[in-house]
Write an enzyme that holds these catalytic residues in place. Structure first.
Site, mmCIF file in Angstrom:
data_model
loop_
_atom_site.group_PDB
_atom_site.id
_atom_site.type_symbol
_atom_site.label_atom_id
_atom_site.label_comp_id
_atom_site.label_asym_id
_atom_site.label_seq_id
_atom_site.Cartn_x
_atom_site.Cartn_y
_atom_site.Cartn_z
ATOM 1 N N GLN A 271 1.078 -1.435 -0.015
ATOM 2 C CA GLN A 271 -0.105 -0.113 0.143
ATOM 3 C C GLN A 271 0.856 1.029 -0.063
ATOM 4 O OE1 GLN A 271 -2.808 -0.256 3.328
ATOM 5 N NE2 GLN A 271 -3.237 -2.340 2.516
ATOM 6 N N GLY A 272 0.401 2.280 -0.493
ATOM 7 C CA GLY A 272 0.901 3.275 -0.886
ATOM 8 C C GLY A 272 2.001 4.007 0.534
#
Lengths: 607, 188
Positions: free
Chosen positions: B73-74
């Protein structure tokens, strides 16, 4: 960045591109506007689909709602009417929490669930004016004259009421027979007055969660704002605004507290709150709003106007400070679209302003922090989650191209130094009060005097004013009379010169009926100043001759050098008679000619 | 390395140790791939998005691998670079159906390759073009083209298409990686 600062205002230097171009389809062929783009997690799988309602390449033809999954087109749905806005909303239905899509067009909202038509909500019909009903009764039952009927309807319009579509249609009939046919065909159909939607938006009902129950908020041409309940499509609240709403910005929850800022067609922004039935004027823009985006966390609202200004108004505080203008900046190009950009990972709240010069400017308050070149002016722009990417920027340009850009990780948004220009108006912070200078004795005395002898002051002023007008008129007349024989140059009347002598010779070539008339102008070598802007005009009997141009202009006549102009003259007389043609040479802006010549034309040979 | 150690390795009595880093965007199938190497009783049936990172150990071809399964995830991608230093191999998992984010993958790969802990070291990189069973999946050739792998000549790399759900192609890829790591280890 230091380098850019040293270069100064001349050219802004951008950091390496912050945006990755994930998708670009130059031939997507979209014709759409910002409210017609949205993204929604249609199948509740964490992958947001992109929905674009297309208004058709030719307006109103082949209108479609297209759904994109990633870079591929998932489905296309034909729309029956021109789409105005689309919005995803969550209903309170059993099963997985998937959003329904509301497509507003005309006077209806078309609701799609699982991308299948689900429900059509039509706006409640409005009351038909009494006078209009009476008029129709008269014409149908008593068979009164259609001209009288037409006048009655026009009177209804004149009294400020609006007519039903049927009556409006009747007024468009041009001939008597057409009107009669219309009344005979449609006379029996019921009178219905239907308004149309102007804006559509969504508001969460009681919880902020992404998939919580959502209310639909709509504005109509009848100056109403309705809030709809999403399951039964009943009107929860209806409110009135003083003008026709154009766009809305909603903050808050329906059940708790909310505020709707409505930009209207009269160039004002009104606010509506929970429990209020009518709107309160908060901002007068003196221009039309292009985009409005509220920033509740910053306590302000950004408004982009048609006069190329980006303005920020406070939404906090009390009394006069509420909705006070914080700042305004004037942009170099007209704004075409606006979109709020919230980057959660960076804790940034920006506003994207798309301008006519094919660029998107990202503003952090007044300062520009990033510029994206789009190739063509943007017509629609959205920022938000698309696919699995939170920071995706989707835009459609005037050429119909669709582009998806993704923000790179670990980007910082610093002010582009040179763009923070001195153009911005002095900022007025919300807390500050206006500084009013103290009243001096002189000021008070003057005010008193003005109040006491206002009429005398006015009379004296008027007298002097008339006198000055009289003097001006006298001088004007004098000037007009003297320009007959002298030429007035510039503003100082002393600079009057004798017009130098111009010699004219003319030759006629050709046998007819077309002749070439060659006029040679010359003046002596020691002419000073040389003549400029000479006009060569012709005077002739228009029943015999026709010239291709009414006059020719000689911009410069060099001293001592003959200059010739040629003109094509056609003899249009059937009898082929000959006549004289007068050539007039005059200075531009001077009423009297310098020299004239009378040319007797040869007899034209018949063809 | 002493003579005795060499002998031990030669006779495959003692197994070598290595740690690999598993990276890739969210929802690309990193945890699902590693799930195959777990003993049967530890296998999880439902894979949930990884938070932060998780560590798995398994054996492949005389090599004890410690895999750092990073979250994709970012907001967690900043963690990746802290593990570059200790990694002897990198597994880069790509969702080959996500054509939209192929540019993001490329960007992340470039960031990885330019990192100071990776740039000047010989680290083998194994790419998994995952989800090959899905209809709109790109082939491994297309993925390597999209990522510009053909111009990547400073690292030894290998791409194979895989299906993490059934485990197709996963073991072959890991065998290549372990060979490369062993080669590197014996060269040092």
């Amino acid at each position: 960045m230091e380098e850019s600062a040293s270069r100064g205002v001349s050219e802004p230097v951008l950091q390496a591109d912050r945006w990755l171009t994930a998708y670009h389809d130059r031939f997507a062929g979209f014709n759409t506007v910002t409210p017609n783009i949205c993204s929604a997690d249609l199948f509740a799988d964490g992958d947001n689909k992109l929905l674009i309602a297309d208004m058709g390449a030719e307006w109103g033809k082949n209108m479609q709602l297209r759904v994109y999954k990633g870079t591929s087109l998932l489905s296309e749905h034909t729309l029956v009417d021109l789409p105005l806005a689309i919005a995803p909303f969550y209903m309170n239905l059993p099963g997985p929490k998937t959003p329904a899509i509301a497509v507003a067009s005309g006077s209806s909202i078309y609701v799609y669930r699982n991308m299948r038509p689900f429900y059509k909500y039509t706006l409640p019909a409005l009351k038909v004016a009494e006078a209009e009903l009476e008029a129709w009764n008269m014409v149908l039952q008593e068979g009164s004259d259609l001209n009288v009927f037409r006048d009655l309807l026009v009177n209804v319009l004149a009294s400020g009421e609006s007519l039903s579509a049927k009556s409006e249609h009747f007024l468009t009939t041009s001939t008597m027979s057409e009107a009669e046919t219309f009344v005979r065909t449609y006379g029996d159909s019921p009178l219905r007055r239907q308004t149309v939607l102007t804006t559509l938006s969504a508001m969460k009902k009681s919880m902020h969660e992404e998939d919580a129950l959502t209310c639909i908020v709509l504005g109509t041409e009848n100056k109403d704002i309705y809030i709809l309940e999403p399951d039964a499509f009943t009107v929860l609240t209806s409110m009135v605004v003083p003008s026709i709403p154009v766009m809305m910005d909603i903050t808050g929850l329906f059940d708790v507290d909310y505020r709707i800022l409505v930009a209207c067609r009269d160039g004002c922004i009104y606010s509506l709150k929970r429990g209020q039935k009518s709107a309160k004027l908060c901002i007068e823009l003196h221009s039309q709003a292009v985009g409005i985006c509220a920033r509740p966390s910053l306590g302000c609202v950004y408004v982009g106007c048609m006069d190329r200004s980006l303005r920020c108004y406070s939404t906090q505080g009390k009394g006069p400070n509420k909705y006070a203008q914080l700042w305004t900046i004037s942009l170099d190009h007209a704004i075409v679209a606006m979109q709020s950009v919230t980057i959660k990972t960076l804790g940034l709240e920006l506003v994207a302003v798309c301008c006519q010069d094919s660029k998107i400017y990202f503003h952090k308050e007044k300062a520009v922090v990033d510029i994206v070149d789009t190739g063509a002016p943007v017509t629609a722009v959205r920022f938000g989650r698309f696919g699995r990417e939170d920071n995706a920027l989707v835009f459609v340009t005037k050429s119909g191209a669709l582009t998806v850009k993704i923000l790179r990780r670990n980007q910082t948004f610093d002010t582009i130094g040179s763009l923070e220009s001195s153009k911005s108006a002095p900022a007025i912070t919300a807390g500050n009060k206006f500084i009013i200078p103290k009243k001096t004795k002189l000021f008070v005395d003057q005010t008193m005097r003005e109040r006491e002898s206002a009429s005398i002051m006015h009379r004296v002023f008027q007298q002097d004013f008339h006198r000055i007008r009289l003097i001006a008129a006298r001088h004007y007349l004098n000037t007009m009379q003297t320009t007959g024989n002298t030429q007035v140059r510039g503003f100082n009347g002393a600079d009057e010169t004798k017009i130098p002598e111009v010699r004219i010779t003319a030759r006629v070539q050709g046998l007819g009926p077309e002749f070439a008339l060659i006029i040679t102008l010359s003046c002596s070598e020691n002419t000073f100043p040389p003549l400029r802007n000479l006009l060569v005009a012709y005077s002739y009997d228009s029943s015999i001759y026709r010239c291709e141009r009414a006059y020719r202009c000689v911009p410069y006549l060099p001293p001592g050098l003959p200059t010739s102009v040629s003109i094509r003259v056609t003899c249009v007389s059937e009898l082929c008679v000959s006549d004289t043609l007068k050539v007039i040479v005059a200075l531009k802006d001077c009423s009297s000619p310098i020299v004239t010549a009378l040319i007797s034309m040869p007899v034209a040979q018949s063809v | 390395m002493g003579l005795l150690d060499r002998l031990v390795v030669f006779l495959k009595i003692k197994k070598r140790q290595a740690s690999v880093l598993v990276v890739g965007l969210d929802n690309s199938g990193k945890s699902t791939i590693l799930n195959h190497f777990k003993p049967d009783e530890q296998k999880s049936i439902e894979i949930v998005p990884t938070i932060g990172f998780s560590v798995e150990t398994f054996k492949i071809k005389n090599l004890n691998l410690t895999a750092f399964d990073m979250s994709g995830q970012g907001r967690y991608r900043n963690l990746w670079e802290h593990y570059y230093q200790d990694a002897q191999g990198i597994i880069f998992v790509i969702d080959s159906t996500d054509a939209l984010r192929m540019v993001v993958v490329k960007d992340e790969l470039e960031l990885l390759l330019q990192h100071k802990d990776i740039k000047n070291r010989s680290v083998p990189i194994l790419f998994f073009a995952n989800k090959m069973d899905l209809r709109d999946a790109l082939s491994s050739v297309k993925v390597s083209h999209a990522l510009g792998l053909d111009s990547l000549c400073t690292k030894s790399w290998h791409i194979c298409s895989s299906n993490a759900v059934t485990g197709e192609g996963v073991r072959e890829g890991l065998e290549w990686l372990s060979e490369q790591i062993q080669l590197n280890l014996s060269n040092n």
